[in-house]
Design a protein around this motif. Structure first.
Motif, short mmCIF file in Angstrom:
data_model
loop_
_atom_site.label_atom_id
_atom_site.label_comp_id
_atom_site.label_asym_id
_atom_site.label_seq_id
_atom_site.Cartn_x
_atom_site.Cartn_y
_atom_site.Cartn_z
N ALA A 268 0.83 -1.20 0.00
CA ALA A 268 0.00 0.00 0.00
C ALA A 268 0.86 1.25 0.00
CB ALA A 268 -0.93 -0.02 1.22
N GLN A 269 1.92 1.25 0.80
CA GLN A 269 2.81 2.41 0.84
C GLN A 269 3.41 2.69 -0.53
OE1 GLN A 269 6.35 2.58 0.51
NE2 GLN A 269 6.60 4.68 1.27
N ARG A 270 3.94 1.65 -1.16
CA ARG A 270 4.59 1.83 -2.46
C ARG A 270 3.58 2.24 -3.54
NH1 ARG A 270 9.00 0.80 -5.58
NH2 ARG A 270 8.59 0.01 -7.68
N ASN A 271 2.42 1.62 -3.54
CA ASN A 271 1.45 1.93 -4.59
C ASN A 271 0.86 3.32 -4.44
OD1 ASN A 271 1.70 -0.48 -6.10
ND2 ASN A 271 0.53 -1.57 -4.53
N ALA A 272 0.64 3.78 -3.21
CA ALA A 272 0.19 5.16 -3.01
C ALA A 272 1.26 6.14 -3.50
CB ALA A 272 -0.13 5.40 -1.53
N LYS A 273 2.50 5.84 -3.18
CA LYS A 273 3.60 6.68 -3.65
C LYS A 273 3.64 6.74 -5.17
CE LYS A 273 7.68 4.76 -3.84
NZ LYS A 273 9.04 4.25 -3.52
N ILE A 274 3.51 5.58 -5.83
CA ILE A 274 3.64 5.52 -7.28
C ILE A 274 2.53 6.30 -7.97
CG2 ILE A 274 3.52 3.96 -9.26
CD1 ILE A 274 5.08 1.94 -7.62
N VAL A 275 1.30 6.22 -7.46
CA VAL A 275 0.22 7.02 -8.04
C VAL A 275 0.61 8.50 -8.02
CG1 VAL A 275 -2.16 7.79 -7.76
CG2 VAL A 275 -1.61 5.36 -7.55
N GLY A 276 1.14 8.95 -6.89
CA GLY A 276 1.57 10.34 -6.80
C GLY A 276 2.71 10.67 -7.75
N ILE A 277 3.68 9.77 -7.85
CA ILE A 277 4.83 10.00 -8.74
C ILE A 277 4.39 10.08 -10.19
CG2 ILE A 277 6.90 8.91 -9.68
CD1 ILE A 277 7.56 7.98 -6.84
N PHE A 278 3.49 9.18 -10.60
CA PHE A 278 3.08 9.18 -12.00
C PHE A 278 2.31 10.44 -12.36
CE2 PHE A 278 3.20 4.25 -12.57
CZ PHE A 278 4.57 4.30 -12.59
N VAL A 279 1.51 10.96 -11.43
CA VAL A 279 0.84 12.23 -11.69
C VAL A 279 1.87 13.36 -11.74
CG1 VAL A 279 -0.82 13.90 -10.81
CG2 VAL A 279 -1.36 11.47 -10.73
N ARG A 280 2.85 13.32 -10.85
CA ARG A 280 3.90 14.35 -10.87
C ARG A 280 4.68 14.32 -12.18
NH1 ARG A 280 8.47 14.06 -6.32
NH2 ARG A 280 9.15 12.33 -7.65
N LEU A 281 4.97 13.13 -12.68
CA LEU A 281 5.68 13.03 -13.96
C LEU A 281 4.89 13.70 -15.08
CD1 LEU A 281 7.04 9.38 -13.69
CD2 LEU A 281 8.43 11.45 -13.98
N TRP A 282 3.58 13.59 -15.01
CA TRP A 282 2.73 14.27 -16.00
C TRP A 282 2.71 15.78 -15.78
CZ3 TRP A 282 -2.97 15.05 -14.70
CH2 TRP A 282 -3.60 15.82 -15.68
N LYS A 283 2.32 16.21 -14.57
CA LYS A 283 2.08 17.63 -14.33
C LYS A 283 3.37 18.45 -14.29
CE LYS A 283 -1.35 19.36 -13.43
NZ LYS A 283 -2.30 20.06 -14.33
N ARG A 284 4.40 17.93 -13.66
CA ARG A 284 5.64 18.70 -13.49
C ARG A 284 6.64 18.48 -14.62
NH1 ARG A 284 9.71 17.08 -8.79
NH2 ARG A 284 10.33 15.62 -10.45
N ASP A 285 6.72 17.22 -15.10
CA ASP A 285 7.79 16.85 -16.02
C ASP A 285 7.33 16.64 -17.45
OD1 ASP A 285 9.40 16.88 -13.76
OD2 ASP A 285 9.14 14.74 -13.39
N GLY A 286 6.03 16.79 -17.72
CA GLY A 286 5.55 16.67 -19.08
C GLY A 286 5.65 15.27 -19.65
N LYS A 287 5.44 14.24 -18.82
CA LYS A 287 5.54 12.84 -19.26
C LYS A 287 4.21 12.13 -19.00
CE LYS A 287 10.53 12.65 -18.38
NZ LYS A 287 11.64 11.96 -17.68
N PRO A 288 3.22 12.39 -19.84
CA PRO A 288 1.88 11.84 -19.57
C PRO A 288 1.76 10.34 -19.77
CG PRO A 288 1.92 12.96 -21.70
CD PRO A 288 3.23 13.26 -21.04
N ARG A 289 2.73 9.69 -20.40
CA ARG A 289 2.59 8.26 -20.67
C ARG A 289 2.46 7.43 -19.39
NH1 ARG A 289 7.94 9.53 -21.49
NH2 ARG A 289 9.55 8.21 -20.53
N TYR A 290 2.95 7.95 -18.28
CA TYR A 290 2.87 7.19 -17.03
C TYR A 290 1.45 7.13 -16.47
CZ TYR A 290 7.92 7.11 -17.15
OH TYR A 290 9.21 6.87 -17.54
N LEU A 291 0.57 8.00 -16.96
CA LEU A 291 -0.82 7.93 -16.52
C LEU A 291 -1.48 6.61 -16.90
CD1 LEU A 291 -2.07 11.53 -17.41
CD2 LEU A 291 -1.19 10.70 -15.22
N ASP A 292 -1.00 6.00 -17.98
CA ASP A 292 -1.60 4.74 -18.41
C ASP A 292 -1.43 3.62 -17.39
OD1 ASP A 292 -2.32 5.94 -20.79
OD2 ASP A 292 -0.59 5.18 -21.91
#
Length: 338
Positions: A268-292
């Motif tokens: 649960a800890q890792r998966n909650a973190k990853i959801v946040g990271i993948f959104v950050r990669l989209w919003k901050r870093d311009g990498k929307p492919r991780y949303l998939d």
């Protein structure tokens, strides 16, 4: 393509690479750019007659190759297959590495799914080998780091979904859940933190596995890298295989009676973190492919939250994240349009 012929910014070697490669004896090698990952690091495959190597560029101040070098040398010295270091210039961010080839566990299993049980068993055996070693030269994976990571969910996912959530209650719930495992992760094992099918190379046989992406290694709980492998954000691992591999690890390691529940806590800890990271990669870093990947990670998170050990965090999710945003078919909705 030689270094001098690199044609585009994506293909071109970084400034300073030519003298570094020349000093290492690879100045005339042909250069093949490798697609990047979620980090700012860049990779190039070098080819010369009868040999290949990998160039990693991890430029400071945003990147630092020293943690990678320290972990690679420790792993190699202890019988695990990290890429051997051919040459390095940490100040400039250059590392010349052994080339592990192109056969990743992920692509191999896409082509040969019938070998899944065997390949995952070998990956578990590599972890068992790692966990028999004394903790490596890494810092502790403590409560503050666990909490910093799970806050990424509240800091990035919740705002893009328009959610105003109880941040203090979120932290308190995770403290309740993670507190009991802290004593059980001492003295700890080396935790590679990204041990999954895209970071495991197959080196001339299913049982010979090369390791990648271990620069963030810490000393922590033995269940963490199992979660990384068996609850893979990028690849579906059948639940029956996950259970079989977890049982295999427990039987071979002699893990204590709390291990399975700690696996759920860290899942649960890792998966909650990853959801946040993948959104950050989209919003901050311009990498929307991780949303998939987010629907898969959310589904894994829901399974972990169903474990009784996660009750405080599960209650927080029930109170703060509406059911409509937790539906696998419609979770992303229009909010995540790139």
């Amino acid at each position: 393509m030689t270094p001098a012929e690199a044609a585009s910014p994506e293909q071109a070697l970084p400034e300073g690479a030519h003298p570094f490669l020349a000093a290492a004896g690879w100045g005339t090698a042909a250069v093949e750019p490798i697609p990047g990952d979620a980090s700012a690091r860049r990779y190039f495959r070098l080819r010369r007659p009868g040999a290949t190597a990998m160039l990693m560029h991890a430029p400071p101040p945003g990147e630092d190759p020293e943690p990678f070098l320290r972990a690679a040398r420790w792993l190699d010295a202890n019988g695990l297959r990290a890429p051997q270091i051919i040459a390095d210039d940490s100040a400039a961010g250059f590392v010349l590495l052994e080339d592990f080839g192109e056969i990743r566990m992920r692509e191999y299993l896409d082509a040969w799914p019938q070998d899944e049980h065997e390949v995952y068993t070998h990956a578990i055996e590599a972890l068992l080998q790692l966990h028999r070693l004394p903790p490596g030269p890494f810092t502790q994976y403590g409560l503050s780091e666990y909490l910093r990571e799970v806050r990424l969910f509240a800091e990035w996912y919740c705002p893009v979904q328009g959610l105003t959530v109880d941040l203090a209650g979120y932290t308190q719930a995770w403290e309740q859940v993670l507190g009991p495992l802290l004593a059980r992760q001492r003295p700890g094992v080396a935790v590679l933190r990204d041990y999954h099918a895209e970071n495991i190379m197959l080196l001339g046989g299913l049982e010979k596995q090369g390791l990648l992406d271990f620069q963030d290694a810490l000393v922590g709980h033995a269940a963490y890298d199992l979660v990384s492998l068996l609850q893979d954000a990028r690849r579906d691992v059948p639940e029956e295989l996950e259970r079989a591999m977890l049982d295999h690890y427990i039987a071979r390691s002699g893990a204590d009676a709390h291990f399975a529940e700690d696996y759920a806590r860290l899942g649960a800890q890792r998966n909650a973190k990853i959801v946040g990271i993948f959104v950050r990669l989209w919003k901050r870093d311009g990498k929307p492919r991780y949303l998939d990947y987010i629907p898969r990670v959310w589904a894994l998170l829901e399974r972990d939250l169903a474990h009784p050990a996660l009750a405080p965090v599960a209650r927080w999710f029930d109170a703060n994240v509406p059911a409509a945003l937790r539906d696998p078919a419609g979770r992303l909705g229009g909010t995540f349009a790139a």
